[in-house]
Design an enzyme around this catalytic site. Structure first.
Site, PDB file in Angstrom:
ATOM      1  N   TYR A 101      21.359  76.513   9.099  1.00  0.00           N
ATOM      2  CA  TYR A 101      21.503  76.195  10.664  1.00  0.00           C
ATOM      3  C   TYR A 101      20.901  77.481  11.262  1.00  0.00           C
ATOM      4  O   TYR A 101      20.793  78.541  11.050  1.00  0.00           O
ATOM      5  CB  TYR A 101      22.957  76.352  10.983  1.00  0.00           C
ATOM      6  CG  TYR A 101      23.107  76.160  12.507  1.00  0.00           C
ATOM      7  CD1 TYR A 101      23.512  74.840  12.990  1.00  0.00           C
ATOM      8  CD2 TYR A 101      23.114  77.170  13.252  1.00  0.00           C
ATOM      9  CE1 TYR A 101      23.468  74.673  14.558  1.00  0.00           C
ATOM     10  CE2 TYR A 101      23.168  76.959  14.796  1.00  0.00           C
ATOM     11  CZ  TYR A 101      23.558  75.713  15.240  1.00  0.00           C
ATOM     12  OH  TYR A 101      23.625  75.359  16.466  1.00  0.00           O
ATOM     13  N   GLU A 189      18.193  73.258  18.645  1.00  0.00           N
ATOM     14  CA  GLU A 189      18.697  73.524  17.372  1.00  0.00           C
ATOM     15  C   GLU A 189      17.994  72.848  16.371  1.00  0.00           C
ATOM     16  O   GLU A 189      17.658  71.645  16.225  1.00  0.00           O
ATOM     17  CB  GLU A 189      20.182  72.916  17.869  1.00  0.00           C
ATOM     18  CG  GLU A 189      21.019  73.158  16.650  1.00  0.00           C
ATOM     19  CD  GLU A 189      22.431  72.261  16.829  1.00  0.00           C
ATOM     20  OE1 GLU A 189      23.610  72.777  17.168  1.00  0.00           O
ATOM     21  OE2 GLU A 189      22.415  71.131  16.553  1.00  0.00           O
TER      22      GLU A 189
END
Ligand code: GDP
Ligand code: MN
Length: 385
Positions: A101, A189
């Site tokens: 991530y 993101e």
């Protein structure tokens, strides 16, 4: 303003971030065409402005153009968290060894953007923060100096990356920082940032939220706005000029003023209830706006009890009552129990208007919240049609 995955990835590509080859399609036939041009196995991904598409069946692997067409047929038109799928993204499939991530958000505590990374990606970061907080690393970034190379390298070490992965990782981190700053984003993101079986890094999912207040200097980004990317309730709220946010509880709330709405939700929570939404009708709402608001709440099948809290000032209580009555009359489904607190300008007229209607009056906000919570817990076994 939220951007779709395919839009976010186009921006990523402009900044040199590695993304899979692919294109969007709006019909199964188009999807087939895209898959044919790409050749080999592909992923077919629903383009809706929400996460958790994988779990909802909005992401499918297809081994050839034929299967792609079939997958697209299944995905286009489906609903994911209330949002209809109009487009799919077809991309060359990636053989994933590990999902990580990486994201940047504005962090109010640090008063800075922070980069968040984790060696454990693919799942939603909120979930990871709850269950495995030790897996998450946060780096506040000085907005003037930007993300420094050594900081990005440190993050790579925190993630346990080594050898040939460090440079590409730092390049991606710096690229994402530029995406974030140069587009005035509030969120950028990559989840998952995948390590492929060949040991390459690639952004498999992308999400960008732009700061609406800065859109005036990004006209090309403003054109990316997806008018189909909202739920029916959101559309109605926008048209009636209401501030509406859907939540996961069962008490539908209608309040005038954002601060009062927040306080109302806090009290509902304090007494053990869960609001089904945030809904601010604003100042000086006329009957038709109130009616539109009640229609939105009535259309929400999660709502078991309605809590109306109006502090009359510019907003007149009789106008509110008229709007409520109109919406109740037009309602096509049974109206759930309604707790109403009307105080301030024209409250007497408002109460008189509502006297004939089957509503529960409350005089204080505390009383209103308590009654609503009580009713909601009593109703929990009952099903609304
Ligand atoms: P989200 O569920 O809406 O966040 O959608 P993502 O784009 O993050 O995809 C969800 C999951 O699908 C990823 O975490 C991967 O496990 C899987 N996935 C996405 N693309 C590929 C791919 O090209 N190959 C494989 N094997 N899995 C993929
Ligand atoms: Mn994702």
């Amino acid at each position: 303003m939220k951007l779709h995955e395919y839009q976010s990835k186009r921006i990523f590509a402009r900044y040199g971030l590695p993304v899979p080859q692919g294109n969007v399609a709006t019909t199964p036939a188009e999807a087939r065409q895209v898959a044919h041009l790409l050749g080999g196995p592909v992923v077919v991904k629903a383009q809706v402005l929400t996460g958790g598409r994988g779990k909802a069946g909005g992401i499918k692997l297809a081994k050839d153009a034929e299967e792609t067409e079939e997958a697209a047929r299944q995905i286009i038109g489906m609903f994911i968290k209330g949002l209809k799928v109009y487009k799919v993204l077809i991309e060359q499939a990636t053989d994933i060894a590990q999902e990580m991530y990486m994201g940047i958000v504005v962090d109010r505590t640090h008063r800075k953007p922070i980069m968040i990374v984790s060696a454990q990606g693919g799942i939603e970061i909120e979930e990871l923060a709850k269950n495995r907080p030790e897996m998450i690393f946060r780096l506040p970034i000085d907005p003037l100096r930007g993300l420094m190379d050594y900081q990005a390298r440190n993050l790579a070490f925190e993630l346990g990356l080594h050898g040939g992965l460090i440079r590409p990782f730092t390049a991606i981190a710096r690229g994402l920082w530029r995406v974030f700053v140069e587009n005035d984003a509030t969120l950028a993101e990559i989840n998952p940032l995948a390590i492929t079986s060949e040991g390459q890094l690639i952004a498999l999912d992308g999400k960008i939220t732009l700061d609406d207040n800065a859109l005036f200097r990004h006209l090309e980004l403003n054109e990316m706005r997806d008018l189909q990317g909202e739920t029916e309730a959101q559309r109605q709220a926008r048209q009636a000029d209401l501030s509406y946010v859907k939540l996961d509880g069962d008490i539908g709330c209608m309040v005038n003023g954002a601060g009062l709405a927040m306080a109302t939700m806090d009290l509902v929570d304090l007494y053990g209830g869960r609001p089904a939404n945030f809904l601010d009708i604003g100042g000086g709402a006329r009957a038709n706006k109130v009616a539109a608001a009640l229609h939105i709440i009535l259309a929400d099948s999660d709502v078991k009890v309605i809590l109306i809290n109006i502090f009359g000032g510019i907003t007149r209580c009789d106008e509110v009552a008229r709007g409520l009555l109109a919406a109740m009359e037009e309602a096509s489904t049974p109206v759930p129990p309604m707790v109403v607190r009307l105080v301030g300008a024209n409250e007497e007229q408002g109460r008189q208007l509502l006297a004939a209607a089957n509503v529960i009056n409350a005089t204080s906000l505390i009383e209103a919240a308590q009654k609503a919570v009580e009713l909601a817990s009593g109703q929990s076994q009952m099903q609304r049609p």
